[in-house]
Design a protein around this motif. Structure first.
Motif, short mmCIF file in Angstrom:
data_model
loop_
_atom_site.label_atom_id
_atom_site.label_comp_id
_atom_site.label_asym_id
_atom_site.label_seq_id
_atom_site.Cartn_x
_atom_site.Cartn_y
_atom_site.Cartn_z
N TRP A 1 1.28 2.69 16.63
CA TRP A 1 1.18 1.38 17.35
C TRP A 1 0.45 0.37 16.61
CZ3 TRP A 1 -2.84 -1.75 18.27
CH2 TRP A 1 -2.70 -2.49 19.65
N LEU A 2 -0.49 0.78 15.71
CA LEU A 2 -1.27 -0.12 14.93
C LEU A 2 -0.57 -0.58 13.84
CD1 LEU A 2 -3.97 -1.40 14.15
CD2 LEU A 2 -4.50 0.59 12.96
N LEU A 3 0.28 0.23 12.99
CA LEU A 3 0.90 0.08 11.77
C LEU A 3 1.96 -0.91 12.02
CD1 LEU A 3 1.05 3.62 10.20
CD2 LEU A 3 -0.51 1.74 9.60
N GLU A 4 2.81 -0.90 12.89
CA GLU A 4 3.69 -1.78 13.73
C GLU A 4 3.29 -3.09 13.51
OE1 GLU A 4 5.51 -0.23 17.11
OE2 GLU A 4 6.21 1.57 16.08
N ARG A 5 2.13 -3.40 14.37
CA ARG A 5 1.72 -4.57 14.63
C ARG A 5 0.81 -5.06 13.33
NH1 ARG A 5 2.35 -1.85 18.64
NH2 ARG A 5 3.01 -2.72 20.67
N ILE A 6 0.48 -4.45 12.59
CA ILE A 6 -0.13 -4.92 11.30
C ILE A 6 1.01 -5.61 10.32
CG2 ILE A 6 -1.42 -4.50 9.16
CD1 ILE A 6 -3.30 -2.71 10.41
N ALA B 1 7.86 1.69 10.82
CA ALA B 1 6.57 0.90 11.20
C ALA B 1 6.43 -0.09 10.35
CB ALA B 1 5.32 1.78 11.22
N GLY B 2 7.08 0.01 8.87
CA GLY B 2 6.78 -1.26 8.02
C GLY B 2 6.18 -0.93 6.93
N VAL B 3 5.55 0.39 7.00
CA VAL B 3 4.70 0.56 5.74
C VAL B 3 5.68 0.88 4.37
CG1 VAL B 3 3.29 2.60 4.59
CG2 VAL B 3 3.33 2.06 7.23
N LYS B 4 5.08 -0.11 3.26
CA LYS B 4 5.64 -0.10 2.16
C LYS B 4 5.75 1.03 1.01
CE LYS B 4 7.51 -4.54 2.26
NZ LYS B 4 7.87 -4.57 3.86
N VAL C 1 -16.33 4.44 17.11
CA VAL C 1 -15.14 4.04 16.26
C VAL C 1 -14.55 2.76 16.87
CG1 VAL C 1 -13.12 5.18 15.35
CG2 VAL C 1 -14.98 6.33 15.53
N LEU C 2 -14.07 2.19 15.84
CA LEU C 2 -13.31 0.81 16.17
C LEU C 2 -11.74 1.50 16.88
CD1 LEU C 2 -12.86 -1.43 13.02
CD2 LEU C 2 -14.50 -1.64 15.13
N SER C 3 -11.71 0.59 18.13
CA SER C 3 -10.43 1.02 18.93
C SER C 3 -9.28 0.57 18.17
CB SER C 3 -10.39 0.38 20.28
OG SER C 3 -10.41 -0.99 19.98
N LEU C 4 -7.92 0.74 18.44
CA LEU C 4 -6.76 0.29 17.51
C LEU C 4 -6.72 -0.93 17.75
CD1 LEU C 4 -4.24 3.23 18.27
CD2 LEU C 4 -5.58 2.72 16.10
N LEU D 1 1.73 -3.65 3.48
CA LEU D 1 0.92 -2.74 4.29
C LEU D 1 1.22 -1.25 3.59
CD1 LEU D 1 -0.72 -1.73 6.63
CD2 LEU D 1 1.56 -1.72 7.99
N VAL D 2 0.15 -0.70 2.96
CA VAL D 2 0.21 0.58 2.43
C VAL D 2 -0.83 1.64 2.96
CG1 VAL D 2 1.13 -0.53 0.30
CG2 VAL D 2 -1.21 -0.16 0.65
N LEU D 3 -0.60 2.89 2.69
CA LEU D 3 -1.27 3.95 3.22
C LEU D 3 -1.67 5.04 2.27
CD1 LEU D 3 -1.31 4.99 6.72
CD2 LEU D 3 0.00 6.81 5.22
#
Ligand code: SAM
Ligand code: SF4
Length: 361
Positions: free
Chosen positions: A109-114, A142-145, A73-76, A123-125
């Motif tokens: 951690w990932l979401l904040e950086r993206i 984290a910045g998810v819209k 699996v891809l790391s973060l 950035l959506v989820l």
């Protein structure tokens, strides 16, 4: 000229149809953005950050699932490199999905950086909502819209039967928490299944109206062998619209989010009702997206088996901030984006062996 360095040494199972392309066949627009050979601009990616999930929805997974070992699996950090490279190639919208993205450790951690990447607009989820009561505020911070939440029924027993595990009440509390945290126009995703939830479409729309949500109904897609003939459960958009028209005034609109959905409005409410109709309304001509699985396979089309593995490139090259080999491979992948899917002829005999949870919905 064929660029051999872009060809992965070994292809994961299911990628037998992979055909490396040449940089001459594929194209990058003069302005540095991604354009496929049919002239479609790719500005949107969906990244699955885990194939694991705390539910086992009957239309998405088999009852007994084998998940990927952690090292496949891809790391973060690798996820971030992939997204950063796509954004450098003009991608402006990123959807994080899975499996269930909120079961991945350190997802914030990932979401904040993206969210902080230069050039990214949205950035959506997509989530099943099971962890939302815990994470809604963190997601906003984290910045998810915006978020999409899957909801196929409002009946607790039925919810348990469809998800095999899930607790409806927890998901409804999660949706409430998302509203309170400040998410606007959260969208429900409802997979339409004849004999399972077709008596509840109007109630789900009423729930969306009452809670100031949008809702999209999705025709079930034949992804993976889930053990039931999809031809038996298939429910068309047209039939659903006829059902809903008994209870709501539906006004069709030309609104578009650049994706496959077509939208209707209910006068006097803010709710938008969408339909994603891969069978009855093929949307491939305007497709603007590609998908990346949790193991780093780039799928230019949800409904085909062609893919390019990015993992060997990520693991063979240290992150030097530019990821030139990765960038070149992504440009090349435009050459294998097919004209479209062929879901309808595969309702009971899926050619796509991957489950939706593997590709990311
Ligand atoms: N776990 C999250 C969730 O359920 O929202 C994100 C991943 S899930 C694979 C993404 C979306 O795909 C969900 O809305 C789900 O309902 C939808 N989905 C899964 N399998 C599907 C299928 N065979 N046909 C149509 N939609 C499907
Ligand atoms: Fe999990 Fe989402 Fe698939 Fe349901 S649809 S099993 S919640 S990944």
């Amino acid at each position: 000229m064929r660029n051999e360095s872009l060809i992965p040494e070994s292809l994961p199972t299911g990628m037998e149809n992979f055909r490396p392309t040449t940089t001459a066949e594929s194209s990058r627009h003069a302005d540095g953005t991604l354009v496929d050979k049919y002239g479609r601009h790719v500005t949107y990616i969906r990244l699955s950050i885990t194939d694991r999930c705390d539910f086992r929805c009957t239309y998405c997974m088999a009852e007994e699932m084998e998940f990927l070992p952690r090292d496949r699996v891809l790391s973060l950090e690798e996820c971030l490199r992939v997204v950063r490279t796509f954004v450098g190639l003009g991608v402006t919208k990123v959807r994080i999905t899975g499996g269930e993205p909120l079961v991945r450790r350190n997802v914030m951690w990932l979401l904040e950086r993206i969210a902080a990447l230069d050039g990214l607009k949205e950035l959506v989820l997509t989530t099943n909502g099971s962890q939302l009561d815990r994470y809604a505020t963190d997601l906003i911070n984290a910045g998810v819209k915006r978020i999409n939440v899957s909801l196929d029924t409002l009946k607790p027993d039925r919810f348990k039967a469809i998800t095999r595990i899930g607790d409806l009440d927890k998901v409804l509390r999660g949706i409430d928490a998302a509203q309170k945290a400040g998410f606007k126009r959260t969208k429900l995703n409802t997979v339409m299944m004849r004999g399972t939830n077709d008596d509840e479409f109007a109630d789900l729309v009423a729930y969306a109206v009452a809670n100031d949500l949008n809702i999209s109904f999705i025709e079930e897609m034949p992804l993976g062998d889930v053990g039931h003939g999809r031809g038996n459960t298939y429910f068309s958009t047209q039939e659903a619209l006829t059902l809903l028209a008994n209870r709501f005034e539906l006004v069709s609109t030309l609104e578009t989010t650049g994706g496959p959905a077509r939208y209707w409005r209910i006068p006097g409410t803010d709710t938008r009702v969408g339909f994603i109709s891969p069978h009855s309304h093929n949307f491939c001509d305007t497709c603007n997206r590609v998908r990346i699985t949790a193991q780093g396979e780039l799928y230019p089309c949800l409904g085909q088996n062609d893919a390019m593995s990015l993992m060997p490139l990520l693991r063979a090259n240290q992150d030097d901030g530019t990821d030139a080999a990765l960038r070149a491979a992504i440009v090349d992948s435009m050459g294998i984006k097919p004209k479209g899917h062929d879901f309808t002829s595969q309702l009971d005999a899926p050619k796509v062996v991957r489950f939706m949870s593997m590709t990311g919905g």
